[in-house]
Design a protein around this motif. Structure first.
Motif, PDB file in Angstrom:
ATOM      1  N   GLU A   1      -1.707 -71.587 -49.203  1.00  0.00           N
ATOM      2  CA  GLU A   1      -1.029 -70.292 -48.641  1.00  0.00           C
ATOM      3  C   GLU A   1      -0.053 -70.856 -47.335  1.00  0.00           C
ATOM      4  OE1 GLU A   1      -3.385 -67.269 -47.294  1.00  0.00           O
ATOM      5  OE2 GLU A   1      -4.744 -68.228 -45.908  1.00  0.00           O
ATOM      6  N   ILE A   2       0.789 -70.331 -46.981  1.00  0.00           N
ATOM      7  CA  ILE A   2       1.514 -70.450 -45.738  1.00  0.00           C
ATOM      8  C   ILE A   2       1.325 -69.642 -44.864  1.00  0.00           C
ATOM      9  CG2 ILE A   2       3.993 -70.596 -44.876  1.00  0.00           C
ATOM     10  CD1 ILE A   2       3.560 -72.770 -47.136  1.00  0.00           C
ATOM     11  N   THR A   3       0.870 -70.215 -43.653  1.00  0.00           N
ATOM     12  CA  THR A   3       0.404 -69.442 -42.640  1.00  0.00           C
ATOM     13  C   THR A   3       1.514 -69.491 -41.845  1.00  0.00           C
ATOM     14  OG1 THR A   3      -0.835 -71.356 -41.635  1.00  0.00           O
ATOM     15  CG2 THR A   3      -2.129 -69.894 -42.645  1.00  0.00           C
ATOM     16  N   THR A   4       1.863 -68.479 -40.930  1.00  0.00           N
ATOM     17  CA  THR A   4       3.126 -68.267 -40.179  1.00  0.00           C
ATOM     18  C   THR A   4       2.916 -67.231 -39.047  1.00  0.00           C
ATOM     19  OG1 THR A   4       5.338 -67.615 -40.615  1.00  0.00           O
ATOM     20  CG2 THR A   4       3.680 -66.380 -41.526  1.00  0.00           C
ATOM     21  N   ARG A   5       3.805 -67.345 -38.060  1.00  0.00           N
ATOM     22  CA  ARG A   5       3.747 -66.539 -36.991  1.00  0.00           C
ATOM     23  C   ARG A   5       4.008 -65.293 -37.346  1.00  0.00           C
ATOM     24  NH1 ARG A   5       7.669 -68.313 -33.418  1.00  0.00           N
ATOM     25  NH2 ARG A   5       6.805 -67.462 -31.815  1.00  0.00           N
ATOM     26  N   ASN A   6       3.774 -64.114 -36.742  1.00  0.00           N
ATOM     27  CA  ASN A   6       4.289 -63.004 -37.011  1.00  0.00           C
ATOM     28  C   ASN A   6       5.681 -62.521 -36.969  1.00  0.00           C
ATOM     29  OD1 ASN A   6       5.044 -61.522 -34.620  1.00  0.00           O
ATOM     30  ND2 ASN A   6       2.710 -61.324 -34.149  1.00  0.00           N
ATOM     31  N   GLU A   7       6.160 -61.738 -37.840  1.00  0.00           N
ATOM     32  CA  GLU A   7       7.750 -61.524 -37.890  1.00  0.00           C
ATOM     33  C   GLU A   7       8.369 -60.954 -36.457  1.00  0.00           C
ATOM     34  OE1 GLU A   7       9.458 -62.403 -40.350  1.00  0.00           O
ATOM     35  OE2 GLU A   7       7.569 -63.050 -41.270  1.00  0.00           O
ATOM     36  N   ARG A   8       7.757 -60.336 -35.649  1.00  0.00           N
ATOM     37  CA  ARG A   8       7.835 -59.931 -34.313  1.00  0.00           C
ATOM     38  C   ARG A   8       8.421 -61.166 -33.263  1.00  0.00           C
ATOM     39  NH1 ARG A   8       6.233 -59.487 -29.437  1.00  0.00           N
ATOM     40  NH2 ARG A   8       3.911 -59.794 -29.834  1.00  0.00           N
ATOM     41  N   LYS A   9       7.560 -62.226 -33.327  1.00  0.00           N
ATOM     42  CA  LYS A   9       7.680 -63.428 -32.588  1.00  0.00           C
ATOM     43  C   LYS A   9       8.899 -64.221 -33.034  1.00  0.00           C
ATOM     44  CE  LYS A   9       3.157 -63.756 -30.941  1.00  0.00           C
ATOM     45  NZ  LYS A   9       1.891 -64.658 -30.805  1.00  0.00           N
ATOM     46  N   LYS A  10       8.866 -64.204 -34.447  1.00  0.00           N
ATOM     47  CA  LYS A  10      10.014 -64.946 -35.030  1.00  0.00           C
ATOM     48  C   LYS A  10      11.404 -64.294 -34.904  1.00  0.00           C
ATOM     49  CE  LYS A  10       7.765 -66.872 -39.181  1.00  0.00           C
ATOM     50  NZ  LYS A  10       7.966 -66.744 -40.696  1.00  0.00           N
ATOM     51  N   ALA A  11      11.551 -62.972 -35.047  1.00  0.00           N
ATOM     52  CA  ALA A  11      12.417 -62.188 -34.399  1.00  0.00           C
ATOM     53  C   ALA A  11      13.029 -62.478 -33.132  1.00  0.00           C
ATOM     54  CB  ALA A  11      12.450 -60.756 -34.700  1.00  0.00           C
TER      55      ALA A  11
END
Length: 161
Positions: free
Chosen positions: A140-150
């Motif tokens: 699975e790909i772990t990622t930062r939350n979308e708010r931080k990416k935005a």
């Protein structure tokens, strides 16, 4: 530096046997190694071969001048396991993938499944999208939350700051 070398001795290394060697205190030096030291032709008094027994572990900074002296015993082979550790945000080595200007040929990855490929990922910061192997062997790909990416995209113009 933050890079750690670990040499696990699998057989005895007696005085004069050769094998792992180090220049004591060199991790603090601020000058270039003198010519002749790198190949052991000069300054032998400063090059130390630690005497170790099978099972001993030698920890050293990768900033320390180290190497291997010629192995002299004829009745046994030199056997060690060398491990290198670094923080997740540091990379040890010039390249992990052949297509990045060196390293392993890309064909090595052709027959690997996603879990095997994820194990070979280079070190990088946890905030990046990273494949992780789950208990069942899937990835699975772990990622930062979308708010931080935005936020990073708006402020820095990139997916990651």
């Amino acid at each position: 530096n933050a890079l750690l070398g670990v040499n696990v001795m699998l057989i005895d290394h007696n005085a004069g046997d050769g094998g792992f060697c180090v220049v004591n205190g060199s991790h603090k030096s601020n000058f270039k190694m003198p010519k002749g030291m790198v190949d052991g032709e000069k300054y032998q008094d400063f090059i130390q071969q630690p005497v170790t027994k099978a099972g001993d572990v030698v920890l050293f900074s990768e900033g320390t001048v180290h190497g291997a002296m010629a192995w002299t015993p004829t009745d046994r082979q030199r056997l060690t396991c060398l491990y290198r550790f670094s923080p997740a945000t540091n990379v040890y080595g010039r390249s992990y993938f052949g297509h990045e200007g060196g390293g392993w040929p890309t064909a090595i990855y052709d027959d690997l499944d996603e879990a095997q490929k994820s194990v070979l990922e280079p070190p990088y910061a946890n905030r990046l999208d990273r494949p992780n192997i789950k208990d069942d062997g899937s990835v699975e790909i772990t990622t930062r939350n979308e708010r931080k990416k935005a936020h990073d995209a708006a402020v820095f113009g990139t997916k990651y700051f």
